[in-house]
Design a protein around this motif. Sequence first.
Motif, PDB file in Angstrom:
ATOM      1  N   UNK A   1       0.665  -1.292   0.086  1.00  0.00           N
ATOM      2  CA  UNK A   1      -0.271  -0.131   0.142  1.00  0.00           C
ATOM      3  C   UNK A   1       0.820   1.131   0.368  1.00  0.00           C
ATOM      4  N   UNK A   2       0.778   1.990  -0.990  1.00  0.00           N
ATOM      5  CA  UNK A   2       1.676   3.141  -0.871  1.00  0.00           C
ATOM      6  C   UNK A   2       1.379   4.306  -0.386  1.00  0.00           C
ATOM      7  N   UNK A   3       1.564   4.589   0.868  1.00  0.00           N
ATOM      8  CA  UNK A   3       1.519   5.962   1.727  1.00  0.00           C
ATOM      9  C   UNK A   3       1.965   7.328   1.166  1.00  0.00           C
ATOM     10  N   UNK A   4       1.038   7.814   1.307  1.00  0.00           N
ATOM     11  CA  UNK A   4       1.236   9.579   1.664  1.00  0.00           C
ATOM     12  C   UNK A   4       2.551   9.841   1.747  1.00  0.00           C
ATOM     13  N   UNK A   5       3.014   9.210   3.426  1.00  0.00           N
ATOM     14  CA  UNK A   5       4.019   9.894   4.143  1.00  0.00           C
ATOM     15  C   UNK A   5       5.211   9.255   3.129  1.00  0.00           C
ATOM     16  N   UNK A   6       5.091   7.614   2.936  1.00  0.00           N
ATOM     17  CA  UNK A   6       6.347   7.265   2.274  1.00  0.00           C
ATOM     18  C   UNK A   6       6.524   7.925   0.885  1.00  0.00           C
ATOM     19  N   UNK A   7       5.722   8.523  -0.317  1.00  0.00           N
ATOM     20  CA  UNK A   7       6.008   9.112  -1.030  1.00  0.00           C
ATOM     21  C   UNK A   7       6.407  10.419  -0.709  1.00  0.00           C
ATOM     22  N   UNK A   8       5.731  10.640   0.386  1.00  0.00           N
ATOM     23  CA  UNK A   8       6.978  12.747   0.399  1.00  0.00           C
ATOM     24  C   UNK A   8       8.396  12.267   1.084  1.00  0.00           C
ATOM     25  N   UNK A   9       8.727  11.054   2.099  1.00  0.00           N
ATOM     26  CA  UNK A   9      10.054  10.672   2.535  1.00  0.00           C
ATOM     27  C   UNK A   9      10.813  10.867   1.687  1.00  0.00           C
ATOM     28  N   UNK A  10      10.391   9.362   0.506  1.00  0.00           N
ATOM     29  CA  UNK A  10      10.474   9.471  -0.089  1.00  0.00           C
ATOM     30  C   UNK A  10      11.482  10.842  -2.159  1.00  0.00           C
ATOM     31  N   UNK A  11      10.357  11.271  -1.979  1.00  0.00           N
ATOM     32  CA  UNK A  11      10.940  12.353  -2.787  1.00  0.00           C
ATOM     33  C   UNK A  11      11.459  13.534  -2.037  1.00  0.00           C
ATOM     34  N   UNK A  12      11.554  13.453  -0.933  1.00  0.00           N
ATOM     35  CA  UNK A  12      12.595  14.327  -0.033  1.00  0.00           C
ATOM     36  C   UNK A  12      14.597  13.931  -0.021  1.00  0.00           C
TER      37      UNK A  12
ATOM     38  N   UNK B   1      -5.053  16.399 -11.688  1.00  0.00           N
ATOM     39  CA  UNK B   1      -5.308  15.350 -12.245  1.00  0.00           C
ATOM     40  C   UNK B   1      -5.147  13.900 -11.562  1.00  0.00           C
ATOM     41  N   UNK B   2      -4.398  14.387 -10.825  1.00  0.00           N
ATOM     42  CA  UNK B   2      -3.755  12.643  -9.615  1.00  0.00           C
ATOM     43  C   UNK B   2      -5.210  12.600  -8.206  1.00  0.00           C
ATOM     44  N   UNK B   3      -5.186  11.471  -8.083  1.00  0.00           N
ATOM     45  CA  UNK B   3      -6.018  11.397  -6.319  1.00  0.00           C
ATOM     46  C   UNK B   3      -5.467  11.737  -4.700  1.00  0.00           C
ATOM     47  N   UNK B   4      -3.993  11.902  -5.984  1.00  0.00           N
ATOM     48  CA  UNK B   4      -3.387  11.930  -4.438  1.00  0.00           C
ATOM     49  C   UNK B   4      -1.567  12.804  -4.569  1.00  0.00           C
ATOM     50  N   UNK B   5      -0.874  12.600  -3.926  1.00  0.00           N
ATOM     51  CA  UNK B   5       0.121  12.648  -3.772  1.00  0.00           C
ATOM     52  C   UNK B   5       0.756  11.838  -5.038  1.00  0.00           C
ATOM     53  N   UNK B   6       1.443  12.671  -5.936  1.00  0.00           N
ATOM     54  CA  UNK B   6       2.708  11.857  -7.075  1.00  0.00           C
ATOM     55  C   UNK B   6       3.787  11.129  -6.526  1.00  0.00           C
ATOM     56  N   UNK B   7       4.451   9.873  -6.618  1.00  0.00           N
ATOM     57  CA  UNK B   7       5.371   9.128  -6.343  1.00  0.00           C
ATOM     58  C   UNK B   7       6.226   9.488  -6.817  1.00  0.00           C
ATOM     59  N   UNK B   8       7.728  10.131  -7.047  1.00  0.00           N
ATOM     60  CA  UNK B   8       8.659  10.153  -7.975  1.00  0.00           C
ATOM     61  C   UNK B   8       9.405   9.368  -9.202  1.00  0.00           C
TER      62      UNK B   8
ATOM     63  N   UNK C   1      11.072   5.981  -7.689  1.00  0.00           N
ATOM     64  CA  UNK C   1       9.834   5.233  -6.431  1.00  0.00           C
ATOM     65  C   UNK C   1       9.382   4.073  -6.463  1.00  0.00           C
ATOM     66  N   UNK C   2       8.930   3.424  -7.464  1.00  0.00           N
ATOM     67  CA  UNK C   2       8.754   1.714  -7.926  1.00  0.00           C
ATOM     68  C   UNK C   2       9.770   0.588  -7.541  1.00  0.00           C
ATOM     69  N   UNK C   3      11.584   1.266  -6.899  1.00  0.00           N
ATOM     70  CA  UNK C   3      11.761   0.355  -6.992  1.00  0.00           C
ATOM     71  C   UNK C   3      11.426   0.393  -5.789  1.00  0.00           C
ATOM     72  N   UNK C   4      11.157   0.505  -4.536  1.00  0.00           N
ATOM     73  CA  UNK C   4      11.027   0.304  -3.010  1.00  0.00           C
ATOM     74  C   UNK C   4       9.901  -0.807  -3.489  1.00  0.00           C
ATOM     75  N   UNK C   5       8.957  -1.622  -4.543  1.00  0.00           N
ATOM     76  CA  UNK C   5       7.663  -2.415  -4.767  1.00  0.00           C
ATOM     77  C   UNK C   5       8.532  -3.804  -5.611  1.00  0.00           C
ATOM     78  N   UNK C   6       9.639  -3.060  -6.360  1.00  0.00           N
ATOM     79  CA  UNK C   6      10.507  -3.527  -7.280  1.00  0.00           C
ATOM     80  C   UNK C   6      11.200  -4.407  -6.078  1.00  0.00           C
TER      81      UNK C   6
END
Length: 149
Positions: free
Chosen positions: A19-30, A49-56, A59-64
Motif C-alpha cells: 500500500x503506497x502511503x502518502x508519507x512514504x511518497x513524501x519521504x522518498x521525494x525528499x 488530475x491525480x487523486x493524491x500525491x504522485x510518487x517520483x 519510487x517503483x524501486x521500493x516495490x521492486x
Amino acid sequence: MPVNPELVGRVFPPTAPYLVGREKVREFARAVFADAPQHSDPEAARALGYTDVVAPPTFAMVVQDLALQQLLAEPDSGIELSRLVHAEQRFRYTRPIVAGDELVATQSVTGIRTMGGNAMITSEAEIVDADGAHVVTTTSVLLAGEAGA
C-alpha cells in the motif's frame, strides 16, 4: 560458485500487496530531491488530475525490491550479496504511482551474461495495481562477482 544460468526464465510468485502511503511518497521525494509540489502536496497533485500525491518515477524501486529479494534469497542462485552491485535500472510506466495505490510485483529473470568471473543478471518486475492493471515494468541489471574469485 558461479551464478546459476538456470535462473533465466524463472518467475517468482507475486509479492504481497504494498500500500503506497502518502508519507512514504513524501519521504522518498525528499530523499531523491524531487521537490515538485505534486510529490508532497495533495492539493497540488489534485490540480494536476491525480487523486493524491504522485510518487517520483524511481519510487517503483521500493516495490521492486520486495520482488528482487526473492531472487537474492534463492539458495541455488550462486549470487553472493557481498559481491553484488546494482549496475543499471530502467522503468517503463503505464501511469504514475499515486498514494493509495495497492501494488503487487512479479519478478522474472530475463537474462544472464557472463564475463570472466562476473555475471550480469537482468530481471524484470511487472508491477500492477489492485485491479490487475499494469502500472510499471522495472528492469534491473545486477553485476555479480563469482564467489571465491
